[in-house]
Write an enzyme that holds these catalytic residues in place. Structure first.
Site, PDB file in Angstrom:
ATOM      1  N   HIS A 103     -12.018 120.777-114.103  1.00  0.00           N
ATOM      2  CA  HIS A 103     -10.611 120.920-114.476  1.00  0.00           C
ATOM      3  C   HIS A 103     -10.553 121.731-115.774  1.00  0.00           C
ATOM      4  O   HIS A 103     -11.608 122.173-116.281  1.00  0.00           O
ATOM      5  CB  HIS A 103      -9.945 119.545-114.637  1.00  0.00           C
ATOM      6  N   HIS A 137     -13.150 121.119-118.492  1.00  0.00           N
ATOM      7  CA  HIS A 137     -14.474 121.750-118.309  1.00  0.00           C
ATOM      8  C   HIS A 137     -14.397 123.247-118.621  1.00  0.00           C
ATOM      9  O   HIS A 137     -15.307 123.817-119.218  1.00  0.00           O
ATOM     10  CB  HIS A 137     -14.943 121.589-116.861  1.00  0.00           C
ATOM     11  N   GLN A 161     -20.542 109.000-125.625  1.00  0.00           N
ATOM     12  CA  GLN A 161     -21.564 109.799-124.932  1.00  0.00           C
ATOM     13  C   GLN A 161     -22.114 110.894-125.858  1.00  0.00           C
ATOM     14  O   GLN A 161     -23.317 111.157-125.887  1.00  0.00           O
ATOM     15  CB  GLN A 161     -20.977 110.431-123.670  1.00  0.00           C
ATOM     16  N   SER A 191     -11.941 114.170-114.254  1.00  0.00           N
ATOM     17  CA  SER A 191     -12.164 114.374-112.814  1.00  0.00           C
ATOM     18  C   SER A 191     -11.604 113.201-112.015  1.00  0.00           C
ATOM     19  O   SER A 191     -11.237 113.341-110.858  1.00  0.00           O
ATOM     20  CB  SER A 191     -13.654 114.506-112.534  1.00  0.00           C
TER      21      SER A 191
HETATM   22  O1  PAF Z   1     -19.978 113.811-118.969  1.00  0.00           O
HETATM   23  C1  PAF Z   1     -20.480 114.013-117.848  1.00  0.00           C
HETATM   24  O2  PAF Z   1     -19.882 114.637-116.974  1.00  0.00           O
HETATM   25  C2  PAF Z   1     -21.868 113.462-117.531  1.00  0.00           C
HETATM   26  O3  PAF Z   1     -22.069 112.239-118.157  1.00  0.00           O
HETATM   27  C3  PAF Z   1     -22.982 114.447-117.880  1.00  0.00           C
HETATM   28  C4  PAF Z   1     -23.061 114.710-119.371  1.00  0.00           C
HETATM   29  C5  PAF Z   1     -22.781 115.748-117.133  1.00  0.00           C
HETATM   30  C6  PAF Z   1     -24.342 113.883-117.450  1.00  0.00           C
HETATM   31  O4  PAF Z   1     -24.396 113.641-116.077  1.00  0.00           O
END
Ligand code: PAF
Length: 281
Positions: A34, A37, A154, A187
């Site tokens: 989307h 990204h 993350q 997503s």
């Molecule tokens: O944020 C994400 O989409 C996922 O956690 C990643 C960093 C691509 C790892 O699979």
């Protein structure tokens, strides 16, 4: 745009680039792309000579098999978007390519980050994230990797991975992209009905309220007000809301003006888990 499916094809597509000393940026994704990204791709293009986007729905980071099964995989659309965005290389491996039978087990010490908030609610999730991101870093050897601020914890976990493994990669954090009304793009939003998307705006309203009133109240009473706002919206199930010191993610009891704070929020709407956050000062 080169589309490669194997580690070998990826490595050979990057050979010449490295030999010429050009800068490589990696944008790791799980597809269902989307505008959020695409903003990562755009930022990557500003800071590097060549952009690699990986699309891989990583099974080891899903603690709920149903979530893995339901994860959207609109491959053709993703490729079209990446082509339009002038991405250079797309890496789309199979599960077997990333996790061969003889793969060694993975565990790294993420300290508290593995025990609190997302770490607590999604056991094993960050082990899976670091496992796949480490593999991607080793394959692409990027100078820089772009991640969205939407997944605040993350980003911290990946920085910990880089520090622990002493990897020569810089993290570039890109701001959360929101709909005009404030819904953080994700997503998973495609699984929300129009009414669900409307309800989901309460997340942004709540976070904005916390930011606006941050200096006027104690963090704990502000959090109570935030929870009330969320509860006032029907059919929104809060998993957690917390006002945290941004470097440790420890919940704030009082405010130290020299520190930065972030509000973390997860709520469920129509069976979809939505995550969002906002820096408060
Ligand atoms: O944020 C994400 O989409 C996922 O956690 C990643 C960093 C691509 C790892 O699979």
């Amino acid at each position: 745009m080169k589309i490669v499916h194997t580690k070998q094809a990826l490595e050979s597509s990057l050979e010449g680039v490295r030999a010429n000393g050009r800068k490589i940026a990696l944008v790791p994704t799980m597809g269902a792309l989307h505008a959020g990204h695409l903003s990562l791709i755009q930022e990557a293009q500003q800071i590097a000579d060549l952009v690699v986007c990986s699309i891989f729905v990583n099974p080891t980071q899903f603690n709920d098999p149903k979530d893995l099964e339901k994860y959207p995989r609109p491959v053709e659309n993703d490729l079209q978007l990446l082509q339009q965005a002038a991405c250079d290389v797309v890496f789309m491996p199979t599960v077997e390519e990333m996790y061969p039978k003889n793969d060694s087990p993975w565990h790294i010490d993420l300290g508290d980050l593995d025990q609190i908030w997302e770490g607590e609610k999604r056991p094993g999730h960050f082990q899976g994230v670091t496992q796949v991101v480490y593999k991607l870093f080793k394959l692409v050897l990027p100078d820089v990797a772009c991640f969205g601020q939407k997944d605040f914890q993350q980003v911290m976990v990946i920085q910990r991975l880089i520090d622990l493994k002493e990897l020569p990669v810089k993290i570039h954090i890109c701001p959360t992209i929101r709909s005009e009304e404030g819904l953080a793009l994700s997503s998973r939003n495609v699984r929300l009905s129009a009414a669900g998307k409307q309800k989901a705006l309460v997340l942004f309203r709540t976070l904005s309220y916390l930011k606006k009133h941050f200096t006027t109240k104690s963090p704990l009473s502000l959090k109570e007000e935030g929870l009330q706002l969320l509860q006032d919206e029907q059919e929104v199930e809060v998993e957690y809301l917390a006002i945290c010191e941004s470097r440790t993610l420890a919940e704030a009891k009082q405010i130290d003006p020299d520190k930065k704070y972030v509000a973390l929020l997860v709520a469920w709407i129509e069976g979809v888990r939505l995550i969002d956050n906002m820096i408060l000062n």
